[in-house]
Design an enzyme around this catalytic site. Structure first.
Site, PDB file in Angstrom:
ATOM      1  N   CYS A  89       0.864  -1.203   0.007  1.00  0.00           N
ATOM      2  CA  CYS A  89      -0.019   0.026  -0.124  1.00  0.00           C
ATOM      3  C   CYS A  89       0.803   1.330   0.157  1.00  0.00           C
ATOM      4  CB  CYS A  89      -1.088  -0.209   1.144  1.00  0.00           C
ATOM      5  SG  CYS A  89      -0.113   0.161   2.737  1.00  0.00           S
ATOM      6  N   HIS A 164      -2.306   1.129   7.247  1.00  0.00           N
ATOM      7  CA  HIS A 164      -2.721   1.539   5.751  1.00  0.00           C
ATOM      8  C   HIS A 164      -2.107   2.970   5.283  1.00  0.00           C
ATOM      9  CE1 HIS A 164      -4.526   0.490   2.099  1.00  0.00           C
ATOM     10  NE2 HIS A 164      -5.352   1.349   1.953  1.00  0.00           N
TER      11      HIS A 164
END
Length: 313
Positions: A89, A164
């Site tokens: 990510c 994230h």
């Protein structure tokens, strides 16, 4: 596909050298220590920001995002890739800015990748990204070396904190949130490059406000034009020297990240113990270390009102 993707740190030096290794020119990252539009404007021109946050794994799925609205048409017209592999990510968020900005020299390899995937749907773009040998190799070159944990063999549990990365950038005068875990880019309304600093701060503040007040584990990195170029244009030798020194520090820190020193530390400790045993001072050495440790713990407990739960080991 061969090989996996390792976790990398949310660090300005890591991200700056990562994009340079991918062939990008005249781009660097700056860590933002506060959500302040004026402070962000000082870094102009700003291409976008990368935001790291604790991912709410228990949050129910919804047909609409909590902020903004899905722009499914943009998913076809912009570079938007679904995240199909764990730990990718950070680089995927970075590419979400790089490959959507016409004012960045992304270099031949990324130009070729962008052109190759242009007609792909979001999921297939994600597959192509995860299978890119160049992008994966550069990404993994900035992961911390560890002799203890193989990132690919341990499966996260519900008790683990999951973090994230996502990106925000202005594209075609619209503020977009680029998150590979979402079905499409999220539009946060009209936004020119000049308005970006003023408009991104409320979006981030609103997102952070949904977390408990004690949650402070967020990180924000601004993707900006190489600050050395601005210093050169203004003839600011002091700023240029500071930026060059910063680059040297980043390079040194990145070299350390590529190595683990457990073997060295183990061998050094063995040699120290061997010498202490030979000199007959081993027991005194251990007792002295224990006394110093106890003293530090006592001082810390005293400074924190005796709450042992606040002690960091």
């Amino acid at each position: 596909m061969s090989g996996g993707w390792n976790t990398i740190e949310s660090d300005a030096g890591v991200f700056t050298y990562l994009v340079e290794e991918l062939g990008v020119k005249d781009v660097q990252f700056e860590e933002m220590i506060s959500l302040d539009a004026d402070m962000l404007k000082q870094q102009a021109p700003i291409y976008g920001v990368i935001f790291l946050f604790k991912y709410p794994t228990n949050e129910p799925r919804s047909n609409e995002p909590r902020d903004g609205s899905f722009d499914h048409a943009a998913a076809e017209n912009l570079f938007f890739a679904n995240q199909v592999i764990q730990n990718a990510c950070a680089t995927q968020a970075i590419l979400g800015v790089l490959l959507n900005r016409k004012d960045i020299l992304i270099g031949g390899p990324l130009e070729e990748f962008k052109e190759f995937t242009q007609a792909f749907p979001a999921e297939l773009r994600g597959e192509a990204l995860s299978n890119s040998e160049l992008i994966r190799t550069v990404h993994n070159s900035f992961s911390r070396s560890s002799p203890f944990i193989d990132e690919n063999t341990r499966v996260a549990t519900e008790e683990d904190d999951v973090y994230h990365f996502i990106a925000y950038t202005s594209i075609n005068n619209t503020l977009y949130e680029i998150d590979g875990l979402q079905p499409a880019p999220i539009s946060h309304g009209a936004c020119t490059d000049d308005e970006f600093a003023d408009k991104i701060i409320p979006v981030l503040q609103n997102r952070i406000s949904r977390y408990p007040a004690h949650e402070i584990r967020f990180n924000l990195l601004a993707m900006v034009r190489d600050l050395r170029l601005r210093a050169q244009e203004f003839g600011d030798s002091e700023a240029l020297t500071a930026e060059e020194r910063k680059r040297q520090e980043w390079e040194y820190e990145n070299e350390l990240r590529r190595h683990n020193f457990v073997g060295f530390a183990h061998q050094l400790l063995k040699e120290v113990i061997r010498k202490k045993l030979k000199d007959g001072t081993y027991e005194d050495w251990i007792k002295d270390a224990q006394d110093k440790s106890k003293k530090r713990i006592d001082e810390r407990m005293k400074g924190k009102g005796g709450d042992a739960m606040d002690i960091e080991y």
